[in-house]
Scaffold this motif. Structure first.
Motif, PDB file in Angstrom:
ATOM      1  N   SER A 302      68.153   9.883 -35.444  1.00 12.69           N
ATOM      2  CA  SER A 302      67.101   8.892 -35.680  1.00 12.69           C
ATOM      3  C   SER A 302      67.659   7.488 -35.484  1.00 12.69           C
ATOM      4  O   SER A 302      68.769   7.323 -34.946  1.00 12.69           O
ATOM      5  N   ILE A 303      66.892   6.504 -35.894  1.00 11.62           N
ATOM      6  CA  ILE A 303      67.285   5.102 -35.737  1.00 11.62           C
ATOM      7  C   ILE A 303      66.639   4.322 -36.874  1.00 11.62           C
ATOM      8  O   ILE A 303      65.476   4.558 -37.219  1.00 11.62           O
ATOM      9  N   ASP A 315      60.591  11.198 -28.112  1.00 16.94           N
ATOM     10  CA  ASP A 315      61.000  12.618 -28.076  1.00 16.94           C
ATOM     11  C   ASP A 315      62.398  12.879 -28.630  1.00 16.94           C
ATOM     12  O   ASP A 315      62.680  13.961 -29.128  1.00 16.94           O
ATOM     13  N   TRP A 316      63.286  11.899 -28.534  1.00 18.70           N
ATOM     14  CA  TRP A 316      64.675  12.133 -28.958  1.00 18.70           C
ATOM     15  C   TRP A 316      64.858  11.979 -30.467  1.00 18.70           C
ATOM     16  O   TRP A 316      65.945  12.252 -30.997  1.00 18.70           O
ATOM     17  N   ILE A 317      63.829  11.536 -31.169  1.00 22.04           N
ATOM     18  CA  ILE A 317      63.940  11.266 -32.606  1.00 22.04           C
ATOM     19  C   ILE A 317      63.448  12.470 -33.391  1.00 22.04           C
ATOM     20  O   ILE A 317      62.339  12.940 -33.177  1.00 22.04           O
ATOM     21  N   THR A 318      64.290  12.959 -34.290  1.00 17.07           N
ATOM     22  CA  THR A 318      63.941  14.172 -35.034  1.00 17.07           C
ATOM     23  C   THR A 318      63.224  13.879 -36.347  1.00 17.07           C
ATOM     24  O   THR A 318      62.493  14.722 -36.868  1.00 17.07           O
ATOM     25  N   HIS A 319      63.481  12.693 -36.902  1.00 14.22           N
ATOM     26  CA  HIS A 319      62.896  12.362 -38.211  1.00 14.22           C
ATOM     27  C   HIS A 319      62.820  10.844 -38.339  1.00 14.22           C
ATOM     28  O   HIS A 319      63.452  10.108 -37.579  1.00 14.22           O
ATOM     29  N   CYS A 320      62.049  10.382 -39.307  1.00 14.91           N
ATOM     30  CA  CYS A 320      61.923   8.947 -39.559  1.00 14.91           C
ATOM     31  C   CYS A 320      63.053   8.525 -40.499  1.00 14.91           C
ATOM     32  O   CYS A 320      63.177   9.064 -41.593  1.00 14.91           O
ATOM     33  N   LYS A 340      51.273   9.880 -39.535  1.00 20.43           N
ATOM     34  CA  LYS A 340      51.357   9.131 -38.279  1.00 20.43           C
ATOM     35  C   LYS A 340      52.400   9.706 -37.328  1.00 20.43           C
ATOM     36  O   LYS A 340      52.142   9.859 -36.137  1.00 20.43           O
ATOM     37  N   TYR A 341      53.590   9.982 -37.866  1.00 23.95           N
ATOM     38  CA  TYR A 341      54.698  10.351 -36.979  1.00 23.95           C
ATOM     39  C   TYR A 341      54.882  11.864 -36.835  1.00 23.95           C
ATOM     40  O   TYR A 341      55.581  12.304 -35.935  1.00 23.95           O
ATOM     41  N   LYS A 342      54.307  12.624 -37.756  1.00 23.39           N
ATOM     42  CA  LYS A 342      54.428  14.089 -37.728  1.00 23.39           C
ATOM     43  C   LYS A 342      55.885  14.538 -37.762  1.00 23.39           C
ATOM     44  O   LYS A 342      56.261  15.533 -37.129  1.00 23.39           O
ATOM     45  N   LYS A 343      56.706  13.783 -38.439  1.00 21.33           N
ATOM     46  CA  LYS A 343      58.129  14.109 -38.575  1.00 21.33           C
ATOM     47  C   LYS A 343      58.560  13.836 -40.005  1.00 21.33           C
ATOM     48  O   LYS A 343      57.956  12.990 -40.678  1.00 21.33           O
ATOM     49  N   PRO A 344      59.604  14.533 -40.475  1.00 21.69           N
ATOM     50  CA  PRO A 344      60.044  14.290 -41.848  1.00 21.69           C
ATOM     51  C   PRO A 344      60.394  12.814 -42.086  1.00 21.69           C
ATOM     52  O   PRO A 344      60.912  12.145 -41.190  1.00 21.69           O
TER      53      PRO A 344
END
Lengths: 520, 520
Positions: A302-303, A315-320, A340-344
Motif C-alpha cells: 500500500s501507500i 490495481d497494485w494496492i492491496t489495502h488502504c 468506497k475502496y472495497k479493500k481492508p
C-alpha cells in the motif's frame, strides 16, 4: 536431503567469479518447483563476490530448483546450478503471510483471521544495537503484531542523530556527479545547509553491511509474530534518498524485493506521506507495480498519505494504509472507506499518545484507545504510536526503546475481545441474513439504539465518550442473551447474567464503556 | 406625565364593552409616535373583557399614541383613545434587544457585543411555582444569558407530568368537533393511547391564566439579563398543539407577537426540531414571515433542526439556530456555516452534560466545555443543557431546578475571557488587514502552528484534547508579547511574562489548555 519449513526461507548463496561491477539485483535467476507451485525469484548482491537467492515455499512436499546464471559463472566448489529439498510442516506459530481475505478483512495464509494491532517506530533500525534490542524486548511483551518502519534513515525532529549505517555506500552515483557538485539535486525535506555536504552516496550501491542488520531484525520480528510494514520511501530526508533518479529507485526496489520477499512477515509500504514527496501519481503507480510484479508471493502492498488519500482502487494496492487527514472525524468514517475502496482499511496513523508540540502527537491514551475501538468496531484496524517527551529524548514513534504511555495494555485488552469474535470478523453494518452475522452497531451519539429491533447472536456496542448510567435493551422475549459490561479502559468484563425482553443494564456513567450481548 | 424607560414596556389596558366572542389578537390597534420612530402594534385579549397593548420604545423623548378600535367601544370611564408619555433613559443594565450586528456577530441595541452563553430548560414553565423559583435562582447565579424553552407543554421522557396550566382553554375548536370525535386528528409525538382523551382543547382560546404566568417569567428573565429564546412549536406533544389547523396557528402566532414583542429580551424560535413536525418548508416560511411581519421590533428569529439544518438563508431568519446533526464533527464546522449562511451561528444544541441512555445527553462536562470553546473560538456561540439522572428525576434540560454538573463554572470562566476580547469579536479566520484584527488560530490536530508567521495583536490559541507539554512560538523579534497559559478546566490564567522571538512556553501536558498572546 535438506529441508525447510513451509513459509520459512530457503536460501542459496553463490560466489560469482566473473563480475567486476556487481549487479545489485537480477544477476541470477532461480526457479523453484514443487507439486503445487513454481516460483521464479531473482538474486541480490550481498557484498564481496556473494549473491544470494531467497525463496519462501507455500506448500509442503518435494521441491527442486534451477539457477540461470546468464553470463556469470558460479564458484565450482561451493555452488550448484540445481538441487532439491523437502518442505516440511510450518511451525505452529507460523500462519504464513498476511493476505487479503476479502474486501474487508485480512487473514494469514492458513486462513486464520489477522487482527492487526500495529505500532510505529520509524527509525528504530538506525539506532544503537542496545536500543534495537530494547525495542524488540518491548515488542515481545506487547500486543503489537505489526510495526511500521523506514528502510531509509529519517531526518525530522526527535530523529536528528546520524545513523550508524547508511543504506548506500559512500561515493558518487553515476551521472549525478556534476549536478551534485553544483548542488542542483533537490532535497525534499528538510532544507538544511549541511545536507549537501553529507550527500556523497552512491545510490546504485546498497550497503550490504546495513541490510544484513535489517535481515536480522526482520527475522526477529517474524519470530515474534510481528508483521514488518516496510516503508520504502519517505520525505524526511537530508541525504538525497528521497530524490534519487529513476534507475536508482528501480534497482533499489528490485533489490528490496529480491532480499526480503521470502520473509513471510513482510508488507510493502511504498511511502510514508507520499504526498510530501516529489513523485507524481503515475510514478507511484509505476513503482508500486514494479514491486508487485517482482514480488512472487503477493505480499501486502500500500501507500500512506499525509494530506490526501491515494487512490486505493489502483490495481497494485492491496489495502488502504491511511493517515487521518481530518481533525475530528476520521476512523469514524471507516465504513465509508470500506465501501468506497472495497479493500481492508488499516489506519496506520490516527494520532499518537504523547505530549509533543504537535496536534498529531499529543493525544491521551484514552483517546488513542477510543480511536482503536472505533476503527475495529467499524470493520477496520489501526496503528499505535507514542510521542512522550522525556529526558532521554527517545520517543518510541521515532527510535523505539520502551513505552511510557497507558494505551498498550488497553490495546491488548481490545485485541483479546476482538479475538473472541465468533468467525473473527466484526463489522458495523448488519447485513442480511441477520441471524447469521456478527453485528456491531457502533453507538452513534445521535442514534438512540433503544430503537433497535433486530438482534444478532453476537453484538458488541461501544459508547466512546458517551457516559450512559444505564442502557435499555428491548431484547426479544423468546430468546436468552448473556449481557456483559465491558470497561475498555479499566479492562474489566462484568457478566450481568442472562436476559430476555426488556432489560435495564446498569452502567457506571463513565466514558469508554461497551456492552457485549451473546445469544445463548 | 406618565413615563417609561427606554426598552421597557409601555402597557395600555382596555375594557371593551361590546364584544361577545373575544378576538384574541388584532381587536385593537395602537400607533405610537416619537421623534425618531412610529410603531404600530396590535392588542391581545387577556381574559374577561380586557384587552392590552404593549409597546417598547427604542428612543428617549416625548411619545404620543392613538388607538384604533374598529367596531369596538372602549370603556368610557377607564380607557382613552389617545395619550402621551415620556421615555426616559434605560436602566444601566438594559442594553436593549439583541440584534444582528453583522454576518457573524450579535450585539445589543446599544452596540454592546452580545456573547451568548445559553442554556435549555424546555418545560420549566410547566413545573410547580416552587420549582420555577428554584430555576430562576439557579439562573441568577449562573453565567447564562439566554434560555431556550417551549411555550407549549412537552411530552417526552423525563417530561411526563401534566402541566399545571395549559396554553389553551378546555373545549372543542370550531370545525374540529367531528374529526376530533373520530380520532382523526393526527398526533405528532408520541402516539399514546391516552392522548385522545385529553385533547379537549379549544385551540382558538389562549388561556390567559397561563400566559400571565409566562409574562412574569419572561420579565424575571429580562431582569436577570437573560434572553428568552421562545420555542413557538415543537413535536413532543400528546395534546394536539403540534397539529392545530392553519387558522389556529396564525392566531396563536399573532397573539404571541402582540403579547411578547415588547419584552426586549424575547427571541423567536419557530420550532424545536422542526423536521420532526408535519409542516412543509413552505409552511415554516409562511409562519416565520408572519411572525416577522407582526413583530414591530425585529426580534431575532430562527428555527431549530433535528436531522437537517433549515435553509438559514431564508429572509425571515436572522441567525442559525443549530443542533449538531453529526456525531463527531459539528461545532468544528462553525466557520463553514458562517461562510455558507452569512448569519451568526448559535449552536443551541451540542449534546448535554449528563448520563442518560442517549448519545445526545451523556457527554462529560469537559466535552461540553470543549464544544463551547470550539464554537466561540470559531466565531459562533453555543448552548448548555444538563441531563443527569438523579432520584428526584428533575433534569435541568427538562424542568429546570438546580445544576448537578461541572460545566457551568467553566462556561462562566470562558465568558470572562471572551468578554475581555478587544473589540469583542473572536474569529478563527485571520483576514486582512492582519494587524487590525483579533485573530484566533484555533489549534487543529493536524496543523502545526509552528509554521505561523503572522502575529496579531491579540491571539487566543486553544488545544482542545491535544496535550502539548510545551509550545514553541516563533514571535517577531521586533515586538513584545505577553503570553498567558490558560487552563480552561481548572480555570486558571498564568502569566508567563513578556516575550519576543523564539519562545518556548511550558504547558502541563493536559487537555483543554489555551494560550493567550497579547502584543504590548
Amino acid at each position: 536431503m535438506e529441508s525447510v519449513k513451509k513459509w520459512d526461507i530457503f536460501e542459496l548463496t553463490f560466489c560469482v567469479e566473473n563480475m567486476s561491477e556487481p549487479v545489485q539485483a537480477g544477476a541470477l535467476k532461480a526457479a523453484f518447483h514443487g507439486e503445487k507451485e513454481t516460483v521464479e525469484v531473482e538474486s541480490f548482491y550481498d557484498g564481496g563476490n556473494v549473491y544470494k537467492v531467497r525463496f519462501m515455499p507455500s506448500y509442503e512436499g518435494h521441491y527442486t530448483y534451477k539457477v540461470e546464471t546468464g553470463n556469470y559463472q558460479l564458484n565450482k566448489k561451493s555452488d550448484k546450478y540445481e538441487g532439491e529439498f523437502e518442505v516440511i510442516a510450518a511451525d505452529g506459530g507460523n500462519h504464513g503471510p498476511v493476505q487479503v481475505k476479502n474486501s474487508r478483512y485480512l487473514a494469514y495464509a492458513d486462513g486464520t483471521i489477522y487482527h492487526s494491532v500495529g505500532t510505529t517506530c520509524y527509525a528504530w533500525l538506525y539506532q544503537t544495537e542496545e536500543l534495537q534490542r530494547q525495542t524488540l524486548e518491548t515488542l515481545k511483551n506487547s500486543c503489537f503484531n505489526k510495526i511500521r518502519f523506514c528502510i531509509f534513515p529519517k531526518y525530522y525532529e526527535f530523529n536528528e542523530n546520524e545513523p550508524q549505517y547508511y543504506p548506500f555506500e559512500r561515493g558518487i552515483s553515476r551521472g549525478q556527479d556534476e549536478e551534485k557538485a553544483a548542488g542542483k539535486i533537490p532535497i525534499t525535506f528538510p532544507q538544511t545547509k549541511e545536507a549537501k555536504d553529507i550527500r556523497d552516496f552512491n545510490f546504485y550501491k546498497p550497503n550490504s553491511a546495513y541490510f544484513k542488520k535489517v535481515d536480522d531484525q526482520i527475522a526477529q520480528l517474524r519470530d515474534l509474530g510481528i508483521e514488518a510494514d516496510i516503508i520504502l520511501f519517505h520525505p524526511y530526508d537530508k541525504w538525497g534518498f528521497s530524490t534519487m533518479e529513476k534507475a536508482c529507485n528501480e534497482q533499489y526496489l528490485q533489490y528490496m524485493v529480491a532480499r526480503y520477499s521470502a520473509y513471510h512477515n513482510v508488507w510493502w509500504s511504498m511511502a510514508n506521506e507520499y504526498d510530501l514527496m516529489p513523485f507524481t501519481k503515475e510514478e507511484w503507480n509505476y513503482y508500486g507495480r514494479l514491486v508487485r510484479q517482482n514480488d512472487a508471493y503477493g505480499h501486502l502492498c500500500s501507500i500512506h498519505n499525509c494530506m490526501g488519500f491515494f487512490d486505493y482502487t489502483e490495481d497494485w494496492i492491496t489495502h488502504c494504509s491511511m493517515q487521518k487527514n481530518t481533525t475530528y472525524e476520521h476512523v469514524e468514517k471507516t465504513e465509508q472507506h470500506l465501501e468506497k475502496y472495497k479493500k481492508p482499511v488499516v489506519w496506520d496513523e490516527i494520532g499518537y499518545e504523547g505530549n509533543v508540540d504537535r496536534g498529531w502527537g499529543n493525544i491521551s491514551g484514552q483517546e488513542l484507545v477510543r480511536r482503536f475501538w472505533e476503527s475495529v468496531l467499524r470493520g477496520g484496524c489501526a496503528g499505535h504510536g507514542e510521542t512522550y517527551i522525556h529526558p532521554e529524548d527517545i520517543l518510541w514513534w521515532a527510535k523505539g526503546g520502551v513505552l511510557h504511555g497507558d494505551s498498550e495494555p488497553r490495546l491488548k485488552f481490545l485485541k483479546k475481545i476482538w479475538d473472541e469474535t465468533p468467525g473473527g470478523c466484526l463489522k458495523a453494518i448488519n447485513e442480511e441474513p441477520f441471524d447469521e452475522v456478527i453485528s456491531i452497531p457502533v453507538e452513534e451519539n445521535k442514534i438512540c439504539n433503544w430503537m433497535q429491533t433486530t438482534w444478532c447472536s453476537y453484538e458488541l456496542h461501544y459508547f466512546g465518550i458517551g457516559r450512559p448510567a444505564y442502557r435499555i435493551l428491548e431484547l426479544p422475549e423468546d430468546a436468552s442473551y448473556q449481557v456483559e459490561v465491558i470497561d475498555t479502559w479499566n479492562m474489566t468484563i462484568t457478566d450481568t447474567g442472562v436476559h430476555s425482553g426488556f432489560t435495564k443494564v446498569e452502567l457506571p456513567g463513565q466514558e469508554w464503556m461497551a456492552i457485549r450481548i451473546i445469544k445463548k
